[in-house]
Design a protein around this motif. Structure first.
Motif, PDB file in Angstrom:
ATOM      1  N   LEU A 206      31.931  85.097 -26.557  1.00 36.49           N
ATOM      2  CA  LEU A 206      33.369  85.259 -26.716  1.00 36.49           C
ATOM      3  C   LEU A 206      33.780  86.728 -26.703  1.00 36.49           C
ATOM      4  O   LEU A 206      33.082  87.591 -27.248  1.00 36.49           O
ATOM      5  N   LEU A 207      34.932  86.973 -26.085  1.00 31.23           N
ATOM      6  CA  LEU A 207      35.551  88.295 -26.143  1.00 31.23           C
ATOM      7  C   LEU A 207      36.181  88.496 -27.518  1.00 31.23           C
ATOM      8  O   LEU A 207      36.394  87.529 -28.265  1.00 31.23           O
ATOM      9  N   PRO A 208      36.516  89.732 -27.887  1.00 28.72           N
ATOM     10  CA  PRO A 208      37.196  89.969 -29.163  1.00 28.72           C
ATOM     11  C   PRO A 208      38.495  89.179 -29.262  1.00 28.72           C
ATOM     12  O   PRO A 208      39.132  88.871 -28.255  1.00 28.72           O
ATOM     13  N   ARG A 209      38.898  88.894 -30.467  1.00 27.71           N
ATOM     14  CA  ARG A 209      40.072  88.068 -30.735  1.00 27.71           C
ATOM     15  C   ARG A 209      41.327  88.577 -30.017  1.00 27.71           C
ATOM     16  O   ARG A 209      42.148  87.789 -29.519  1.00 27.71           O
ATOM     17  N   GLU A 210      41.498  89.907 -29.958  1.00 25.27           N
ATOM     18  CA  GLU A 210      42.724  90.468 -29.404  1.00 25.27           C
ATOM     19  C   GLU A 210      42.818  90.347 -27.884  1.00 25.27           C
ATOM     20  O   GLU A 210      43.864  90.631 -27.288  1.00 25.27           O
ATOM     21  N   ALA A 211      41.759  89.886 -27.232  1.00 25.04           N
ATOM     22  CA  ALA A 211      41.766  89.791 -25.763  1.00 25.04           C
ATOM     23  C   ALA A 211      42.707  88.705 -25.262  1.00 25.04           C
ATOM     24  O   ALA A 211      43.304  88.838 -24.188  1.00 25.04           O
ATOM     25  N   PRO A 215      40.405  81.418 -28.229  1.00 26.98           N
ATOM     26  CA  PRO A 215      39.030  81.899 -28.024  1.00 26.98           C
ATOM     27  C   PRO A 215      38.684  81.819 -26.544  1.00 26.98           C
ATOM     28  O   PRO A 215      38.892  80.790 -25.894  1.00 26.98           O
ATOM     29  N   ILE A 216      38.115  82.902 -25.998  1.00 22.45           N
ATOM     30  CA  ILE A 216      37.854  82.934 -24.558  1.00 22.45           C
ATOM     31  C   ILE A 216      36.546  83.650 -24.268  1.00 22.45           C
ATOM     32  O   ILE A 216      36.218  84.680 -24.882  1.00 22.45           O
ATOM     33  N   THR A 217      35.779  83.076 -23.353  1.00 19.18           N
ATOM     34  CA  THR A 217      34.511  83.682 -22.964  1.00 19.18           C
ATOM     35  C   THR A 217      34.748  84.807 -21.964  1.00 19.18           C
ATOM     36  O   THR A 217      35.803  84.881 -21.306  1.00 19.18           O
ATOM     37  N   ALA A 218      33.744  85.650 -21.825  1.00 28.54           N
ATOM     38  CA  ALA A 218      33.812  86.719 -20.826  1.00 28.54           C
ATOM     39  C   ALA A 218      33.963  86.128 -19.436  1.00 28.54           C
ATOM     40  O   ALA A 218      34.723  86.639 -18.598  1.00 28.54           O
ATOM     41  N   PHE A 219      33.265  85.021 -19.171  1.00 32.05           N
ATOM     42  CA  PHE A 219      33.326  84.399 -17.848  1.00 32.05           C
ATOM     43  C   PHE A 219      34.734  83.927 -17.520  1.00 32.05           C
ATOM     44  O   PHE A 219      35.259  84.172 -16.433  1.00 32.05           O
TER      45      PHE A 219
END
Length: 340
Positions: A206-211, A215-219
């Motif tokens: 997961l990327l940091p919360r603020e992204a 919740p979101i993966t890098a992919f």
């Protein structure tokens, strides 16, 4: 497993929406809705990001119109439904959609489908046809650890399902890359981080919360913001050759439904800019030409009776509001013409 149910949702306008049908498990923990209509022709609706049952505003009217024509309405819930899309992928979606179609064939004797995608559901449809044709390639097809494993279809099962799809409707086929690049904060920073994580083998971390606001993966973040990724299918800066790649497996009747006041299309933010509207319309006609050429080639080079069409709705927003009635009429006409 199925339960007789009426699904309800309360919108801010105070309108109660409902559909009569059954909820069924179609694969492990994944469930889908099927209306009570006893028909072997099935209309399958695929929602977009943040979507689920009944939360696309025109689905109630669509369901009622299909029921009047004795056409079954069906909709799968996916691992990516509601806020789950950040930890899923388009590849995961198309596998789950395929399982839902297979369930309908085996358990509801479905003989023919028309599929309608809304928003990211359009990306799913284009990739689904590639997947069923055995041509989904060029992307990272590793499964994310956050979603259930889906049984693999044989090539014969895939081709059988594809042959049962009489037509598709892509409603609100818009670019996530173009929208999110303007809507998100610190896009370049988080895109660079997603690239670094993917290269280091952490694509599904997961990327940091603020992204992002889920919740979101890098992919998935990279897929939203990258060029010609799984998700980047309809960007307005594509060349003709890039759109030919997008639609290379779309060789069946297709209705392209586009709202000319879609709030998720940056080029349409200025409703008075006729030049940009005309650019969009010209782009859509280019898509139609590509798809029609594919249909004709499939027909042995002869001009096919079944066609691709573009329908533009001047005052409509992303969900065909405020009045989806013309869109609903066009959907019914398209579905009936391709089932006859």
């Amino acid at each position: 497993v199925s339960t007789q149910s009426t699904g309800c949702s309360q919108f801010s306008a105070g309108i109660n929406l409902s559909m009569e049908g059954s909820i069924h498990l179609y694969s492990q923990s994944l469930a889908g809705f099927v209306s009570n209509t006893k028909s072997k022709t099935v209309f399958v609706f695929l929602h977009g990001l943040w979507g689920g049952l009944l939360n696309v505003s025109y689905t109630q009217a669509l369901y009622e119109a299909l029921r009047a024509q004795n056409i079954t309405y069906a909709q799968p819930l996916l691992s990516s439904s509601y806020a789950g899309f950040g930890i899923s992928t388009i590849y995961q979606d198309v596998q789950e959609i395929s399982q839902f179609l297979l369930w309908l064939v085996r358990n509801r004797d479905a003989e023919s489908f028309v599929l309608c995608g809304h928003s990211t559901g359009c990306q799913n449809l284009v990739r689904l046809l590639s997947f069923l044709g055995g041509e989904f390639s060029g992307y990272n097809t590793e499964q994310t650890p956050f979603v259930p494993r889906v049984p693999q279809l044989t090539l014969e099962e895939k081709l059988n399902l594809k042959n049962k799809i009489a037509g598709i409707i892509i409603q609100a086929p818009v670019s996530d890359r173009e929208f999110f690049s303007q809507a998100l904060v610190d896009v370049e920073k988080h895109f660079k981080l997603s690239e670094e994580m993917i290269k280091s083998g952490k694509a599904f971390h997961l990327l940091p919360r603020e992204a992002f606001n889920v919740p979101i993966t890098a992919f998935r973040f990279h897929s939203f913001l990258g060029v010609q990724t799984e998700d980047d299918t309809f960007s307005t800066d594509f060349t003709r050759a890039q759109f030919e790649k997008t639609f290379q497996c779309v060789d069946i009747p297709t209705m392209i439904a586009f709202s000319l006041q879609d709030q998720y299309v940056p080029l349409l933010y200025d409703h008075q800019d006729e030049t940009k509207k005309n650019f969009i319309i010209s782009m859509l006609q280019g898509w139609r030409e590509i798809i029609q050429s594919n249909i004709d080639k499939k027909n042995g080079g002869q001009q096919a009776q079944k066609v691709a069409v573009v329908k533009c709705y001047p005052g409509a927003n992303h969900e065909m509001g405020p009045d989806p009635s013309q869109f609903i009429l066009d959907v019914i006409e398209f579905a009936k013409s391709n089932w006859n």
